[in-house]
Design a protein around this motif. Structure first.
Motif, short mmCIF file in Angstrom:
data_model
loop_
_atom_site.label_atom_id
_atom_site.label_comp_id
_atom_site.label_asym_id
_atom_site.label_seq_id
_atom_site.Cartn_x
_atom_site.Cartn_y
_atom_site.Cartn_z
N ILE A 172 0.88 1.16 -11.86
CA ILE A 172 1.96 1.09 -10.90
C ILE A 172 1.58 0.38 -9.75
CG2 ILE A 172 3.02 3.58 -11.53
CD1 ILE A 172 0.84 4.57 -9.21
N GLY A 173 0.23 0.09 -10.02
CA GLY A 173 -0.16 -1.12 -8.64
C GLY A 173 0.41 -2.33 -8.78
N VAL A 174 1.14 -2.74 -10.02
CA VAL A 174 1.54 -4.13 -10.53
C VAL A 174 2.94 -4.21 -9.65
CG1 VAL A 174 2.52 -5.61 -12.01
CG2 VAL A 174 0.13 -4.32 -12.39
N PRO A 175 3.87 -3.22 -9.72
CA PRO A 175 4.96 -3.28 -9.00
C PRO A 175 4.74 -3.21 -7.72
CG PRO A 175 4.90 -1.37 -10.03
CD PRO A 175 4.08 -2.18 -10.59
N ALA A 176 3.66 -2.54 -7.00
CA ALA A 176 3.24 -2.42 -5.76
C ALA A 176 2.94 -3.73 -5.09
CB ALA A 176 2.11 -1.22 -5.68
N LEU A 177 1.95 -4.37 -6.04
CA LEU A 177 1.58 -5.78 -5.55
C LEU A 177 2.75 -6.58 -5.64
CD1 LEU A 177 -0.93 -7.50 -4.98
CD2 LEU A 177 -1.00 -7.82 -7.40
N SER B 294 0.94 -1.31 0.04
CA SER B 294 0.06 0.09 -0.06
C SER B 294 0.86 1.22 -0.09
CB SER B 294 -1.02 -0.06 1.36
OG SER B 294 -1.61 -0.98 1.14
N VAL B 295 1.86 1.58 0.88
CA VAL B 295 2.72 2.33 1.00
C VAL B 295 3.35 2.78 -0.41
CG1 VAL B 295 4.80 3.24 2.02
CG2 VAL B 295 2.78 2.52 3.32
N ALA B 296 4.01 1.48 -1.15
CA ALA B 296 4.64 1.35 -2.26
C ALA B 296 3.72 2.13 -3.14
CB ALA B 296 5.13 0.23 -2.54
N SER B 297 2.67 1.72 -3.42
CA SER B 297 1.69 2.12 -4.43
C SER B 297 1.51 3.55 -4.44
CB SER B 297 0.39 1.60 -4.39
OG SER B 297 -0.40 2.03 -3.01
N ILE B 298 1.49 4.35 -3.04
CA ILE B 298 1.17 5.45 -2.96
C ILE B 298 2.42 6.53 -3.20
CG2 ILE B 298 0.70 7.46 -1.16
CD1 ILE B 298 -1.13 5.60 0.22
N GLY B 299 3.66 5.74 -2.99
CA GLY B 299 4.81 6.36 -3.13
C GLY B 299 5.01 6.40 -4.55
N PHE B 300 4.89 5.28 -5.51
CA PHE B 300 4.90 5.33 -6.94
C PHE B 300 4.26 6.38 -7.50
CE2 PHE B 300 5.92 0.56 -6.71
CZ PHE B 300 7.28 0.98 -6.36
#
Length: 486
Positions: free
Chosen positions: A437-442, A419-425
């Motif tokens: 960008i949800g894919v690398p976050a997942l 979740s944090v990665a998705s927001i950061g991306f």
């Protein structure tokens, strides 16, 4: 006449909301999940009613107007691909919900994995990513009613949406949005088909209307390279997250049988029949309302309706648009209140959960007025992160079906990291060559799970919820309360 019809539609909706109290109990279970008594028809209407929101008549035509067929492939594609997943997944979530006396996904995760940490993480993230989704409804309501020329100020528009939503959920909890969804869905489909019929009256056939739109290659094809990669990756990513929204899970556990849940999924694709009509109107808007750009493209459907419909039918369009936003806002507010009172605030007894949920709903809807009026651009940005975060829940749900020796704390960490990665991306503007960008976050979420599995594996894996008999975890509410207080 437009205002009169608009008011009439809202009055009928309020009447249905009041009628939903008939036969309703006063228990917390009845307030949150309707006493788990909803049949397949009600579940069908609830899930559809909360998935097809104001974006159906605002976002879809606007996206086609701006981006052409590429947008429609994504929009319709992930919904259609999601239905088969729902056919198999939702009955399993219902089974887990009944086993653990759950009313939402954090309840299910707590019961299955026996973890307060995982419950709290899922609940906090659920609220974080549900707030902008709920705000989307008010923003869309303001855009729609302003575009229809009703002469309502943004404050009045927001007060109407919030006021009716508040009446719905405080009256009878989940029952009011469920009942009003019948009217909302009828109005939605009727309005879309009605406008398309008027569009057809302006041309001899569909081919002529599309030809008059003078669609270039950018509208009629999906460009190769990053645009295509983005469309396909977004389609697949959101397919995974389609049924992870908290209001969908809460609607599913309201059902009285898994058979009813499965039947509702069989009928779901019928709603896609409205999209050819909506697509036709979107193409017609390109020639009928040229020059729309930026945020104004969201007015594509509205502009066509204003040009073609008489005043009284325009009022029906306004009423249908308002209900699309209000029903989803009410359901979202109920979910947010439930997550806070049941999963975030500790040591809340069953008897106190209902009044606390009502208080949270009231506070949230009051705050939503300020958010919509004072920071619409910020909320518009945050809306794009909802799917990025909500789809992260597919990982713990998958681990319930395909169990592995992963500790609950690791699953919670994976959720947080993804979740944090998705927001950061999103904030950093990362592009990943067109990949959503949800894919690398997942992927980051899954990486945490893999590291945890091999570095510090759990003593044993729990049984799958797909197996007969459920899991080896305790299955009583008493046990859940012990976990809550630990």
């Amino acid at each position: 006449m437009t205002i009169a019809m608009f008011v009439l539609v809202l009055l009928v909706a309020v009447g249905l909301g009041l009628y939903s109290r008939v036969g309703a109990g006063s228990s917390t279970s009845d307030f949150m999940v309707g006493g788990r008594s909803f049949g397949s028809i009600v579940i069908f209407i609830m899930v559809v009613g909360e998935v097809y929101s104001i974006g159906t008549i605002i976002g879809f035509p606007g996206g086609v107007y701006a981006d052409g067929v590429m947008y429609s492939v994504w929009f319709m594609g992930y919904i259609l691909l999601g239905y088969p997943i729902g056919y198999f997944l939702l009955p399993l979530l219902w089974k887990a919900g009944r086993k653990y006396d759950a009313v939402n996904l954090p309840d299910i995760l707590r019961g299955h994995f026996n973890s307060r940490t995982l419950e709290l993480t899922a609940a906090v993230l659920g609220v974080v990513f549900m707030v902008p989704w709920a705000q989307l409804q008010l923003t869309g309501l303001e855009v729609a009613l302003s575009g229809l020329g009703l002469g309502l100020s943004p404050l009045v528009t927001v007060l109407i949406g919030v006021g009716i939503s508040l009446v719905f959920v405080l009256l009878s909890g989940i029952r009011a949005p469920a009942y009003v969804s019948f009217l909302k869905d009828f109005a939605l489909v009727f309005v879309i088909v009605l406008v398309a019929v008027f569009v057809l009256s302006k041309g001899p056939n569909v081919a002529t209307i599309v030809a008059e739109a003078d669609l270039g290659s950018s509208h009629s094809t999906i460009p190769a390279g990053p645009p295509m990669i983005n469309t396909i990756s977004t389609l697949l990513f959101q397919t995974l997250g389609f049924y992870m929204f908290p209001f969908v899970v809460q609607a599913v556990v309201s059902g009285k049988s898994p058979v009813g849940i499965r039947r509702s999924q069989i009928a779901m694709p019928l709603y896609m029949l409205m999209y050819p009509f909506l697509l036709l109107t979107s193409f017609f808007a390109i020639s009928a309302a040229p020059g729309l750009s930026g945020a104004d493209t969201n007015l594509a459907f509205i502009e066509v309706a204003r040009q073609l419909l008489p005043d009284w039918l325009l009022g029906l369009v306004a009423g249908g648009a308002a209900l699309c936003a209000i029903v989803v806002l009410a359901a979202s507010a109920l979910v947010i209140g439930t997550l806070v009172s049941r999963n975030i605030v500790p040591h809340v007894s069953e008897a106190r959960q209902k009044p606390l949920t009502q208080a949270v709903i009231f506070v949230y809807l009051a705050i939503s007025i300020v958010l919509t009026l004072a920071a619409p651009s910020i909320m518009g940005t945050l809306i794009n992160t909802s799917y990025y975060g909500i789809t992260q829940f597919i990982v713990p749900v998958a681990l319930m079906i395909f169990p592995a020796r992963v500790r609950p704390s690791v699953i919670a960490l994976g959720l947080a990291v993804g979740s944090v990665a998705s927001i950061g991306f999103y904030v950093s503007g990362a592009t990943f060559s067109g990949v959503n960008i949800g894919v690398p976050a997942l992927a980051a979420n899954l990486l945490v799970i893999l590291i945890g599995r091999f570095v510090a594996p759990a003593p044993k894996a729990l049984r799958s919820i797909a197996l007969r008999g459920g899991t080896s975890s305790p299955d009583t509410r008493t046990t859940s309360k012990k976990v809550r207080s630990s």
